[in-house]
Write a protein that holds these residues in place. Structure first.
Motif, PDB file in Angstrom:
ATOM      1  N   ARG A   1      33.032  50.521  41.311  1.00  9.91           N
ATOM      2  CA  ARG A   1      32.872  51.925  41.740  1.00  9.91           C
ATOM      3  C   ARG A   1      33.065  52.885  40.555  1.00  9.91           C
ATOM      4  O   ARG A   1      32.323  53.854  40.400  1.00  9.91           O
ATOM      5  N   LYS A   2      34.073  52.567  39.724  1.00 12.92           N
ATOM      6  CA  LYS A   2      34.305  53.435  38.568  1.00 12.92           C
ATOM      7  C   LYS A   2      33.117  53.388  37.612  1.00 12.92           C
ATOM      8  O   LYS A   2      32.691  54.416  37.068  1.00 12.92           O
TER       9      LYS A   2
ATOM     10  N   ALA B   1      30.674  43.147  38.368  1.00  7.05           N
ATOM     11  CA  ALA B   1      32.045  43.349  38.853  1.00  7.05           C
ATOM     12  C   ALA B   1      32.102  43.647  40.347  1.00  7.05           C
ATOM     13  O   ALA B   1      33.200  43.749  40.911  1.00  7.05           O
ATOM     14  N   TYR B   2      30.946  43.772  41.002  1.00  7.31           N
ATOM     15  CA  TYR B   2      30.935  44.211  42.398  1.00  7.31           C
ATOM     16  C   TYR B   2      31.662  43.232  43.313  1.00  7.31           C
ATOM     17  O   TYR B   2      32.443  43.642  44.187  1.00  7.31           O
ATOM     18  N   ASP B   3      31.429  41.928  43.138  1.00  7.86           N
ATOM     19  CA  ASP B   3      32.026  40.945  44.047  1.00  7.86           C
ATOM     20  C   ASP B   3      33.508  40.739  43.758  1.00  7.86           C
ATOM     21  O   ASP B   3      34.313  40.593  44.693  1.00  7.86           O
ATOM     22  N   ASN B   4      33.912  40.712  42.491  1.00 14.95           N
ATOM     23  CA  ASN B   4      35.291  40.400  42.133  1.00 14.95           C
ATOM     24  C   ASN B   4      36.203  41.623  42.075  1.00 14.95           C
ATOM     25  O   ASN B   4      37.397  41.532  42.394  1.00 14.95           O
ATOM     26  N   SER B   5      35.666  42.776  41.676  1.00 16.68           N
ATOM     27  CA  SER B   5      36.501  43.977  41.520  1.00 16.68           C
ATOM     28  C   SER B   5      35.712  45.200  41.969  1.00 16.68           C
ATOM     29  O   SER B   5      35.104  45.899  41.140  1.00 16.68           O
ATOM     30  N   PRO B   6      35.708  45.474  43.292  1.00 15.21           N
ATOM     31  CA  PRO B   6      34.940  46.629  43.789  1.00 15.21           C
ATOM     32  C   PRO B   6      35.401  47.956  43.199  1.00 15.21           C
ATOM     33  O   PRO B   6      34.573  48.841  42.959  1.00 15.21           O
ATOM     34  N   ASP B   7      36.709  48.100  42.926  1.00 11.01           N
ATOM     35  CA  ASP B   7      37.188  49.359  42.352  1.00 11.01           C
ATOM     36  C   ASP B   7      36.618  49.584  40.950  1.00 11.01           C
ATOM     37  O   ASP B   7      36.214  50.710  40.594  1.00 11.01           O
ATOM     38  N   THR B   8      36.591  48.514  40.157  1.00 11.11           N
ATOM     39  CA  THR B   8      36.000  48.633  38.812  1.00 11.11           C
ATOM     40  C   THR B   8      34.519  48.962  38.899  1.00 11.11           C
ATOM     41  O   THR B   8      34.000  49.780  38.129  1.00 11.11           O
TER      42      THR B   8
END
Length: 302
Positions: free
Chosen positions: A147-148, A138-145
Motif C-alpha cells: 500500500r505504501k 509485496a502484495y501477498d506477503n506485506s500488504p502494508d508495504t
C-alpha cells in the motif's frame, strides 16, 4: 575578398560610368558656371544695384546645378528592372537569414523538449514502473508495504503529469485555445510574481489572430516578464496589446535597472528568432539604469 565583392557589385560599374561621363560634362558645366558668374556680376550688378531690377543671369547657376543633379541621377540610379532585382535579392537574403534563425530556434526548442522528457517525465515513469513492480511482489506477503509503495506511485503519477503538462505548455499553451491571447497574457501576468498592468486595444472580442501569431506573441510576453522578474529588480511591469489593420503589436516595459544584453545567448535572442520567422520585428531598449522596453510587431491578417 573586399576587392572581389566590389568588382561583382553592379553599383561599381554605375559609379565608373558616372565618373567617366562627369569628366566630360562636368568640365563643361564648370566652365559654363564660370562664364555665368562673370557675366552675372557685370550685367546683374548694374541691372540690380543701379536700376533696382531683379537678377536675371545669376539664377542660371541654379539651373546648371539642377541639370548636373539630373544627369548624375540618371547615371547612378537603378533602372526599374534592376531595382526590382536588387529588392528581390535583399528579400531572399533576409528570408535566408530568418529561416536559418528559425531553424536554430526550432532545433533548440526540440532539444529542450527532449531534455525535459528524458530528465523529468521519463525518469519519473521508470521509477513509477519499478514501484508498481515492487508493490505487486509485496502484495501477498506485506500488504502494508504494498500500500505504501502504491501511495508513492500515485504521487509520482501526479508529478509526472504535472511535468508533462509543463512540456505541453512549452509547445503550445492550451490556455491560448481556451482564453485567447488577452486571457493567456493576463494569466501570465498573474503568475509572474510582478505587479503587471495589462492593457488591450482591440485584440479581445474581435477576430482572433492566426495560431502561430498568438503563440509567438504569448511566448514573447512570457520571456519578457520572466526576464523582468529575474533581472530587472523591479516589482512592476506593463504589457500593452494593440491591434492594427495589418499587425499585432506588443509592448512590455518594466521599471528596473536595464542593461539587457542579447549577446549572452539570452532568451531575447530566441524571441527575436521566433518573431523573425513570421516576418516580425523586435526592438529592445534597455539602457543601463533602466527602464527596459521590448516592442514586438507581428504581421497579421485579422
Amino acid at each position: 575578398m573586399r576587392v572581389r565583392t566590389a568588382v561583382k557589385d553592379p553599383g561599381t560599374y554605375r559609379d565608373l560610368r558616372w565618373l567617366a561621363a562627369h569628366l566630360l560634362y562636368g568640365w563643361l558645366l564648370a566652365y559654363a558656371s564660370l562664364i555665368v558668374w562673370i557675366f552675372g556680376i557685370l550685367v546683374d550688378g548694374v541691372w540690380c544695384w543701379v536700376l533696382g531690377h531683379r537678377a536675371v543671369v545669376l539664377p542660371l547657376l541654379g539651373r546648371l546645378a539642377d541639370l548636373d543633379a539630373a544627369w548624375s541621377r540618371s547615371l547612378l540610379d537603378l533602372s526599374p528592372d534592376a531595382r526590382r532585382s536588387a529588392e528581390l535579392a535583399d528579400r531572399v537574403e533576409e528570408l535566408t537569414a530568418t529561416r536559418a534563425g528559425a531553424m536554430a530556434a526550432h532545433g533548440a526548442e526540440l532539444r529542450r523538449i527532449e531534455r525535459d522528457l528524458h530528465d523529468g517525465t521519463q525518469a519519473r515513469l521508470v521509477a513509477l514502473s519499478m514501484r508498481v513492480g515492487l508493490a505487486r511482489r509485496a502484495y501477498d506477503n506485506s500488504p502494508d508495504t504494498a500500500r505504501k509503495l502504491l501511495d508513492d506511485a500515485q504521487d509520482q503519477v501526479e508529478e509526472a503529469l504535472t511535468e508533462l503538462r509543463h512540456v505541453v505548455r512549452g509547445i503550445h499553451p492550451p490556455i491560448l485555445t481556451d482564453r485567447g491571447l488577452v486571457g493567456a497574457v493576463r494569466a501570465l501576468a498573474a503568475g509572474s510574481g510582478l505587479e503587471v498592468e495589462v492593457t488591450d486595444d482591440g485584440v479581445e472580442g474581435g477576430a482572433r489572430a492566426p495560431a502561430a501569431v498568438e503563440a509567438a506573441a504569448y511566448f514573447s510576453v512570457a520571456e519578457a516578464l520572466t526576464n523582468a522578474a529575474k533581472h530587472s529588480g523591479s516589482r512592476r511591469a506593463r504589457v500593452e496589446l494593440l491591434r492594427t489593420p495589418g499587425s499585432l503589436r506588443i509592448s512590455v516595459c518594466d521599471e528596473g535597472c536595464g542593461g539587457a544584453d542579447e549577446s549572452g545567448g539570452s532568451g531575447l535572442l530566441g524571441m527575436r528568432r521566433r518573431i523573425a520567422a513570421l516576418d516580425g520585428i523586435v526592438q529592445v531598449s534597455s539602457p543601463v539604469g533602466g527602464p527596459t522596453a521590448i516592442e514586438v510587431e507581428l504581421p497579421c491578417v485579422w
